[in-house]
Scaffold this motif. Structure first.
Motif, PDB file in Angstrom:
ATOM      1  N   ASP A  89       0.884  -1.204   0.219  1.00 28.50           N
ATOM      2  CA  ASP A  89      -0.278   0.218  -0.258  1.00 28.50           C
ATOM      3  C   ASP A  89       0.751   1.417   0.080  1.00 28.50           C
ATOM      4  OD1 ASP A  89      -2.962   0.516   1.047  1.00 28.50           O
ATOM      5  OD2 ASP A  89      -1.499   2.304   1.578  1.00 28.50           O
ATOM      6  N   SER A  90       0.742   2.156  -0.931  1.00 25.23           N
ATOM      7  CA  SER A  90       1.394   3.247  -0.713  1.00 25.23           C
ATOM      8  C   SER A  90       0.874   4.807  -0.867  1.00 25.23           C
ATOM      9  CB  SER A  90       2.527   3.388  -2.216  1.00 25.23           C
ATOM     10  OG  SER A  90       0.802   4.029  -3.305  1.00 25.23           O
ATOM     11  N   THR A  91       0.052   4.916  -0.309  1.00 27.29           N
ATOM     12  CA  THR A  91      -0.102   5.664   0.816  1.00 27.29           C
ATOM     13  C   THR A  91       0.279   6.944   1.502  1.00 27.29           C
ATOM     14  OG1 THR A  91      -2.727   4.727   0.964  1.00 27.29           O
ATOM     15  CG2 THR A  91      -2.362   6.832   1.614  1.00 27.29           C
ATOM     16  N   TYR A  92       1.325   5.780   2.238  1.00 33.38           N
ATOM     17  CA  TYR A  92       2.108   6.599   3.110  1.00 33.38           C
ATOM     18  C   TYR A  92       3.891   6.710   3.023  1.00 33.38           C
ATOM     19  CZ  TYR A  92      -2.394   8.133   5.868  1.00 33.38           C
ATOM     20  OH  TYR A  92      -3.191   8.253   5.334  1.00 33.38           O
ATOM     21  N   ASP A  93       3.803   5.757   2.239  1.00 31.60           N
ATOM     22  CA  ASP A  93       5.258   5.656   1.638  1.00 31.60           C
ATOM     23  C   ASP A  93       5.705   4.724   0.409  1.00 31.60           C
ATOM     24  OD1 ASP A  93       4.408   3.239   2.833  1.00 31.60           O
ATOM     25  OD2 ASP A  93       5.496   3.191   4.196  1.00 31.60           O
ATOM     26  N   TYR A  94       6.557   4.245   0.143  1.00 33.92           N
ATOM     27  CA  TYR A  94       7.010   4.280  -0.849  1.00 33.92           C
ATOM     28  C   TYR A  94       6.108   4.596  -2.809  1.00 33.92           C
ATOM     29  CZ  TYR A  94       7.828   0.392   2.450  1.00 33.92           C
ATOM     30  OH  TYR A  94       8.337  -0.399   3.562  1.00 33.92           O
ATOM     31  N   ALA A  95       6.430   6.317  -2.288  1.00 28.74           N
ATOM     32  CA  ALA A  95       5.364   7.067  -2.986  1.00 28.74           C
ATOM     33  C   ALA A  95       5.675   6.713  -4.387  1.00 28.74           C
ATOM     34  CB  ALA A  95       5.279   7.686  -2.747  1.00 28.74           C
ATOM     35  N   PRO A  96       7.370   6.945  -5.092  1.00 26.28           N
ATOM     36  CA  PRO A  96       7.369   6.443  -6.312  1.00 26.28           C
ATOM     37  C   PRO A  96       6.589   5.147  -7.328  1.00 26.28           C
ATOM     38  CG  PRO A  96       8.997   7.467  -5.470  1.00 26.28           C
ATOM     39  CD  PRO A  96       8.366   6.643  -3.961  1.00 26.28           C
ATOM     40  N   ILE A  97       6.560   4.677  -6.124  1.00 24.28           N
ATOM     41  CA  ILE A  97       7.076   2.721  -6.933  1.00 24.28           C
ATOM     42  C   ILE A  97       5.187   2.431  -6.685  1.00 24.28           C
ATOM     43  CG2 ILE A  97       6.834   0.907  -6.383  1.00 24.28           C
ATOM     44  CD1 ILE A  97       8.864  -0.037  -4.889  1.00 24.28           C
ATOM     45  N   GLY A  98       4.727   3.219  -6.138  1.00 24.40           N
ATOM     46  CA  GLY A  98       3.302   3.361  -5.818  1.00 24.40           C
ATOM     47  C   GLY A  98       2.274   4.022  -6.797  1.00 24.40           C
TER      48      GLY A  98
END
Lengths: 149, 747, 627
Positions: free
Chosen positions: B409-418
């Motif tokens: 889940d990229s809501t609060y981390d790993y944004a570029p992957i998300g």
């Protein structure tokens, strides 16, 4: 008993361009767009609830509160305006003690204005629920309201 | 690729050559011709709302906006005629009648600074000179350029209450000019859909559905809206009154293995704010809430350990570095190698990790180098580090045909992957998610399999074709869906698996990892691992890991046999004489010892009290490098001086090591550490391409006591939960708890 | 003979039984929305009752609107062997009289009759098309309106419906565009852009998918031409869509129609259903290789969606906010595909051009402004209704010949709705064509003509329009969102008698900025009503500002209600009607009106005018100038 929202949704495709038809379908059934409906539509159409709200609040047709039993739409098209449509609205606002766009506390009437009902030659006109009344006057309108409980 | 032909256009009687597909505004900017504009912004789709960038173009009617009109060959453009100037002034006057403008036209403007201290509070309310964005405001700059000095229209103050109920940033829509940058960045760039225009006409506002808070509306708190806002309508809580920074330092975020570029906004010795770098090739500026908002409060926390401290029966006593080094050296000298334990955090820099392992191996002579991830993963550590070492470049997602996201889940981390995944799905890639709760990718997915973690292994096996053994009966209702997905996956050639942190919470995680590696081997699948151990690859490369030597894992030729590790004799429960914990703060899990050295920036929350506290500098205060999840060496740059007496981890280790055994390390600067590393890793740290990692085969046995899953959904840095020091993170953690219960994945 | 041809033959035979060859009486009732609002549905019920009770064999046909709305409801009777006779303003009271005489005795009720459709004299009834309202008109688009049952595709086919399309199918798309070019047809939506030009661009634009959109988002308040046409003759518009779709190479047609027009939507749905049944929609239509489908999209209440790019946004399921051009929709429109958006009337005209040829069509109108235009003639006019005239007809002819003049003294005419302008008496001889109207500062618009007389306050009208555009502004661009708001506020001040002379200059400057600076057509034309009234009725503004006087007695703050003692008989009707108790007085004595309590609601004025014994004893007059 209104149809389950699922039954309404499945009549439409799952694309963004179905959003407005879906909202219209939901409002037709429930009378308004509730937060729960928005959430279901969001899942169905894969559009965020915020975007759905943004779109629906843009259009005058959609409302987010439960409607009253009867809707009064005062036409304020140009022809109706020059023939005194605004006076009718004034009178209704005063008589029902609500502002245009509101519902009376007893949920009897929704008072709205419309831009034009296309019956300009019979102006001023007032729409009560689905019926259009032509060449209205303040006094005729007072009598008319009594029919609607 | 054939080079596109340049176009020749005439702007203000200057004939210039420009690339095709530019707007007039972009073309003018490349030739340093100023056209005022507020709604247009690089990286955002053009909008054409502020009407300040109007120009005249021969053959086009009226005054087209330069931000929306594409250049054509032979176009004749005028950007600065008298009529245009008047029009711009008039439009700006109208714009300013919706925006409190006393900071621009007040007669007391020049003296205002002198009264700053007294009028600040009133100023906030009326939007007077001390609007949070004063001096940083684009509207102020444009007004100055257009040369407007007064306005004749009454101001429509909209009287919106200032929205302060969300973490990290405040919203004062009385200052909003409806330029739509925030809406566009939220929807078109971040693909998040939290912000939308609401209503229409003069009552148009910006915000989420109904009257929800941003938190309720699914906001990622990536802060992109705040970054792009040209006025003071959106402002960062912690830095809103701080004015302009003195300088900007680009560095790498160490909060997760993506390694986004952060532009630290620095004034004197303080990091005021952090901005994304939209030109970063790695992350495109898609930083997450942690990078955007969780740095200043952490690094400037009032709980920082100021000076070295020694425990006494009456509590901790401040001591000098000299005393501290002497005491540590004394305690460490002569310690038996198997009675020593070096615990290092995977969130340290490569240099710190290198010196730490050198300290253990060459000063103490011990290979007892551990890390908290051993506690998290237990017997599964081996397969997991193997998976990490074989993970692909992030950009495989850019042209993937199919994506399978597991526990991600990229809501609060790993944004570029998300965001990469969302973009892939939007352009038609098939996205399938497996999780135990709703994720932010479900909306765009072909199918979201939401089920308990115990079923994941079977599901992964079925979907990827790794193994179908006995799995089908587990999913009676998904029979058709699974078959459909299997078909799609079979047909696709470019496929990516994203193994998210949720994977670490699955009971059969080893089994899943084996399946993933199996399908990777068979070809067609790339694997991206999103995990919380930021510099894990650096840790492996530096050899700050029991049984793995520095550089051993770097596969230069791409054909190495693989590295064999052996943790089976490494007992993490055995009592020691001395434990040296660097950036590790869960002290209660550590084995018993006579003497515990705690080297960190913030005090541990554990019950156990260390004997010696050594204040460490943080990533904003020291330089170094990290190796991100795809194997790139990224620079960590010092932006401010360390807090009080704090020192970089490598410096402290070096000092103590030198005291024990002279001449082994002798590092005066971080560069000398790097030189030492370069002896084993060629070109370090200047390697531009991704480092290829070898397979790792680590023998393991389950450490005594069952492998424990840590508290889920907790972001931390150097063992300290971010929520403990960053106010807004608490609300984020609570939100995660609410949405997913405890299913978000380990950290 | 193929299937469609057979159907046409049957349709023609069927039509005979309604028309000249009718064996039993046929009763036509005008039941478009306007007719219904005037009570047409009650009449149909009444007619059916009458027929049943008296055991008469007769057919009742619901037809659309023939135009003279002020005569609604209209009932026509065609007795076998007689011409069709039209009766106007039929009420539940007069209906049995008409039916008794005409149906049972075969003798038209000449006194109540309006006109007949025969060629010779018939009793003393005038010929319908010789009536002053009809005689100057040329009915091309409206040719079937009021004559055929809009829900019966056979009646449309019997009157040469779909012949234009079938002809087009035999020619190449380029030839069809050529015919439209030669005919000189210009877009009837307002700006008058030559239809063929748009089509040519779209036809040439690269792209597999192309769309044709029928813009039936008739939002101009005071205009109802499109509603009337769709309700009365939906197939004409749909046939036009087929022709346009064929010409530009579209596979999909969409009718974007206001949700406020439920009857029109219903009629379209019925018509589309029938077209499919008749093989006029779908794949490979009539073996021509041309495939076309039509969908209906209902608008959701936003005037700005009449603007092409906003309309496209709305169909795509987004906020209906216009975007800048280029790219033009003809190149990149709906879902990024080449898209043509044509107005209802443009499309309704096409079948006629294709059927009768370009040469025939170009005989109407004048050089550069070929053909006819429909208008809704409303306001303070004696004969309001829907009309169709050749382009180039003067305003005077329209107002005084067709419209029968003004209720009181003519003051102004507003053309083009909120985007148009208010023209004064001096423009009465202006020919109605695109260029002439533009030169006077107004526009043709979609065709609303609003007539104002001395009882209309020009400042109030300008405020009305600006208030309208302000409320309908999408809020995207600054000049429109903020500029119109300032203008409304200034106008509002003036109508409250609080204006100052500088306001007029401010209005001009604002108007100018909005015209030049706004993003879309709605914004760019929004100031027109103010700019034209400032130009032609400056004095009325000045009266409001300097004398605080509203000569039309409209602006509430500048008027007062008075009882004329000499006229008042003391009937107490007004005392009962007054909601605030401002009027008092014993029976049979002149009443008192307490100005301080009066809220100027008009109740007493109306009751005195129509119901009270006194009649006109209450007057509204301009108030004394404030100190």
């Amino acid at each position: 008993m209104p149809k389950k929202i699922d039954a309404i949704l499945t009549q439409y495709g799952r694309k963004q361009d179905e959003l407005i038809p879906v909202l219209q379908g939901v409002q037709k059934e429930y009378g308004y767009i509730s937060p729960d409906s928005v959430s279901m539509i969001s899942r169905y159409l894969r559009i965020s609830e915020n975007q759905i709200f943004g779109v629906s609040s843009f259009y005058a047709q959609f409302r987010f509160t439960e409607p009253g039993r009867h809707s009064i739409k005062v036409c304020l098209g140009t022809a109706c305006h020059v023939q005194g449509g605004a006076t009718l609205l004034d009178m209704l606002e005063r008589g029902l003690a609500v502002e245009c766009g509101e519902t009376t506390p007893d949920k009897r009437f929704d008072l709205e204005r419309v831009a034009c009902l296309g019956c300009c030659a019979l102006s001023p006109v007032v729409q009560m629920d689905q019926d259009i009344y032509s060449r209205m006057t303040v006094n005729k309108l007072t009598e008319l309201l009594k029919i609607y409980e | 690729m054939t080079k596109e032909k340049k176009l020749s256009i005439t702007i203000d009687n200057r004939t210039v050559e420009v690339r095709p597909h530019l707007t007039i505004l972009e073309a003018a900017r490349t030739h340093n011709i100023y056209i005022p504009s507020l709604c247009a912004m690089e990286h955002l789709p053009s909008y054409g709302a502020c009407r300040l960038c109007v120009v005249e173009v021969d053959g086009l009617r009226g005054f087209p906006t330069s931000c929306t009109t594409p250049v054509e060959d032979g176009m004749v453009i005028r950007t600065d005629t008298g009529e245009i100037r008047t029009l711009r002034q008039e439009v700006l006057k109208l714009l300013l009648s919706e925006h409190p403008a006393s900071c621009l036209f007040c007669t007391e403007q020049d003296e205002c600074k002198d009264y700053q201290g007294t009028i600040r509070k009133a100023g906030v309310i009326t939007g007077c000179r001390y609007c949070p964005n004063d001096t940083r405001c684009e509207l102020q700059q444009v007004t100055e350029r257009i040369g407007l000095t007064e306005t004749s229209y009454p101001v429509y103050y909209r009287n919106f209450p200032v929205e302060k109920n969300d973490p990290f940033y405040d919203r004062d829509y009385n200052l909003c000019i409806l330029c739509g940058r925030c809406v566009r960045v939220c929807n078109s760039v971040r693909l998040n859909g939290t912000l939308s225009f609401k209503q229409r006409g003069k009552i148009t506002t910006v915000g989420p559905a109904f009257d929800r808070t941003h938190l309720e509306a699914g906001c990622e708190f990536c802060g992109a809206c705040v970054t792009v806002c040209p006025t003071g309508a959106l402002s960062t809580k912690t830095s809103k009154w701080y004015g302009k920074p003195d300088k900007e330092v680009a560095t790498t975020c160490v909060y997760c293995p993506v390694g986004c570029t952060l532009k630290l906004q620095v004034r004197k010795s303080e990091v005021l704010d952090v901005l994304p770098d939209y030109n970063s090739a790695l992350d495109h500026g898609f930083i997450c809430v942690k990078g955007r908002f969780a740095v200043p409060e952490y690094v400037h926390s009032s709980f920082r350990i100021p000076v070295p401290q020694r425990i006494t029966p009456l509590g901790y006593n401040d001591i000098s570095w000299d005393e501290a080094i002497a005491e540590a050296a004394e305690r460490l000298a002569g310690v038996k190698p198997d009675s020593f334990l070096m615990m290092v955090s995977p969130q340290l820099t490569n240099e710190d990790l290198f010196v730490a392992q050198q300290f253990a191996r060459q000063i103490i002579g011990s290979d007892q180098i551990g890390s908290p991830l051993l506690y998290d993963l237990g017997a599964d550590t081996g397969p997991f580090v193997n998976l990490v070492s074989q993970s692909s470049a992030f950009d495989v997602i850019d042209d993937a045909e199919a994506v399978l996201a597991i526990g991600f889940d990229s809501t609060y981390d790993y944004a570029p992957i998300g965001i990469g995944t969302k973009k892939a799905a939007q352009r038609g890639a098939v996205l399938v998610t497996i999780n135990s709760c709703d994720t932010n990718l479900d909306m765009l997915s072909e199918m979201a399999f939401t089920c308990g973690t115990e079923k994941w292994s079977a599901l992964v096996g079925l979907l990827t074709g790794a193994s179908a053994q006995g799995a089908a009966p587990l999913f009676p209702t998904w029979k058709k869906d699974i078959a459909g997905i299997q078909g799609i996956f079979k047909k696709s050639t470019r496929k990516v698996i994203i193994a998210g942190p949720g994977l670490l919470a699955a009971p059969q995680r080893t089994e899943i990892i084996e399946k993933l590696l199996k399908v990777k081997e068979k070809g067609g699948w790339d694997i991206i691992v999103a995990h919380p151990y930021s510099n894990l690859k650096g840790m492996l490369a530096m050899g700050a890991f029991h049984g793995i030597k520095t550089g051993a894992i770097i596969n230069e030729n791409g054909q190495a046999e693989g590295v064999k590790g052996d943790l089976s004799k490494f007992d993490l429960t055995k009592g020691c004489t001395v434990i040296y914990a660097v950036g590790v703060s869960d002290l209660d899990s550590l084995p018993d010892c006579d003497y515990l050295i705690y080297q960190n920036a913030l005090p541990s929350e554990s019950q156990r009290r260390p004997d010696l506290l050594l204040p460490a500098a943080l990533f904003t205060e020291s330089s170094g490098t990290v190796i991100n999840g795809e194997g790139r060496i990224l620079p960590v740059n010092k932006a401010v001086e360390p807090y009080r007496s704090a020192k970089p981890d490598w410096w402290i280790l070096n000092a103590i090591g030198e005291r024990i055994k002279k001449g082994v390390m002798k590092y005066a600067q971080v560069q000398s550490v790097q030189k030492e590393i370069a002896k084993t890793i060629k070109g370090f740290p200047g390697v531009k391409k991704r480092l290829e990692f070898s397979r790792i085969d680590v023998k393991m046995k389950t450490p005594k006591g069952a492998p424990k899953m840590r508290k889920q959904g907790q972001f931390n840095y150097r063992g300290i939960p971010l929520e403990a020091v960053v106010k807004g993170m608490k609300a984020i953690e609570e939100r995660i708890e609410l949405i997913s219960g405890s299913n978000r994945g380990a950290i | 003979m193929n299937k469609l041809e057979k159907r046409i033959e049957t349709a023609k035979k069927k039509w005979e039984t309604l028309d000249e060859g009718n064996k039993e009486p046929v009763i036509y009732v005008g039941a478009a929305s306007c007719g219904r609002a005037a009570g047409a549905l009650d009449l149909i019920a009444g007619i059916n009752n009458f027929i049943n009770e008296n055991n008469i064999k007769a057919r009742v046909v619901e037809v659309g609107c023939i135009g003279p709305c002020y005569l609604e409801p209209l009932v026509d009777i065609r007795f076998p062997g007689q011409p069709r006779v039209s009766y106007n303003n039929v009420t539940v009271k007069t209906l049995p009289m008409i039916l008794k005489s005409h149906l049972m005795e075969g003798v038209p009720h000449a006194k109540l009759a309006l006109g007949h459709f025969g060629t010779n004299t018939f009793y003393d009834i005038p010929r319908f098309f010789d009536l002053p309202m009809l005689k100057p008109q040329v009915r091309i688009v409206l040719r079937n309106c009021g004559f055929i049952d809009p829900e019966d595709i056979d009646q449309y086919l019997a009157l040469d419906g779909y012949q234009g399309f079938l002809k087009a199918l035999k020619a190449s798309p380029e030839d069809v565009i050529g015919v439209v070019r030669q005919a000189g047809l210009r877009g009837r939506g307002g700006a008058g852009f030559p239809t063929f030009k748009k089509w040519t661009v779209c036809r040439a634009a690269p792209g597999e998918k192309k769309y044709l959109i029928c813009n039936a988002d008739e939002g101009d308040p005071g205009a109802f031409m499109n509603r009337s046409l769709i309700e009365s003759d939906p197939h004409a518009v749909l046939e036009g869509m087929l022709i346009a779709g064929y010409a530009i190479g579209a596979q999909k047609g969409i009718v974007y129609i206001r949700a406020e027009y439920p009857l029109a939507i219903e009629r379209l749905k019925t018509a589309i259903h029938k077209m499919k049944e008749y093989g006029l929609l779908g794949k490979n239509i009539q073996g021509s290789g041309f495939s076309f489908d039509i969908k209906i999209k209902e608008g959701a209440g936003a005037f700005v969606c009449g603007e092409e790019t906003a309309l496209i946004g709305s169909i795509e399921g987004k906020r209906g906010m216009p975007r800048s051009r280029p790219p033009f929709p003809a190149i990149s429109g709906l879902f990024g595909s080449p898209t043509i958006i044509n107005n209802v009337e443009t499309l309704g005209t096409l079948p006629n051009i294709l059927r009768n040829g370009a040469e025939w069509y170009s005989k109407f109108g004048k050089e550069g402004n070929r053909g006819t235009k429909t208008f809704s003639l409303v306001g303070k006019i004696r004969r309001p209704g829907l009309i169709e005239v050749q382009l180039g007809t003067t305003l005077r002819e329209i107002i005084f010949e067709i419209g029968g003049g003004v209720q009181k003294t003519f003051k102004a005419i507003q053309t083009g709705g909120p985007s148009g302008g208010c023209l004064s008496e001096e423009f009465l001889d202006l020919p109605v064509d695109y260029e002439s109207l533009a030169s006077a500062g107004s526009i043709m618009g979609s065709g609303g003509l609003i007539i104002m007389d001395e009882d209309t306050c020009i400042v109030d009208v300008a405020k009305y329009f600006l208030d309208f555009t302000q409320k309908e502004s999408c809020g995207k661009c600054v000049p429109c969102r903020v500029g119109t708001r300032h203008m409304v506020e200034i106008l509002d001040r003036i109508t409250h008698g609080e204006g100052n002379p500088e306001d007029l200059l401010a209005l001009r400057t604002l108007g100018d900025t909005i015209k030049k600076g706004a993003l879309c057509g709605l914004g760019q034309t929004a100031p027109n009503p103010v700019l034209t009234t400032l130009r032609y009725f400056r004095n009325e503004y000045l009266e409001h500002i300097k004398d605080q006087r509203c000569r039309a007695t409209v602006c509430k703050d500048l008027i007062e209600y008075r009882v004329i003692k000499e006229k008042c008989t003391g009937c107490q009707s007004c005392v009962r009607a007054c909601p605030t108790g401002a009027i008092s007085g014993p029976r049979s004595e002149p009443h008192n009106l307490d100005v301080s309590k009066c809220i100027k609601c008009r109740s007493c004025y109306e009751i005195c005018r129509f119901d009270a014994i006194a009649g006109d004893a209450i007057v509204i007059r301009t108030a004394e100038k404030r100190s």
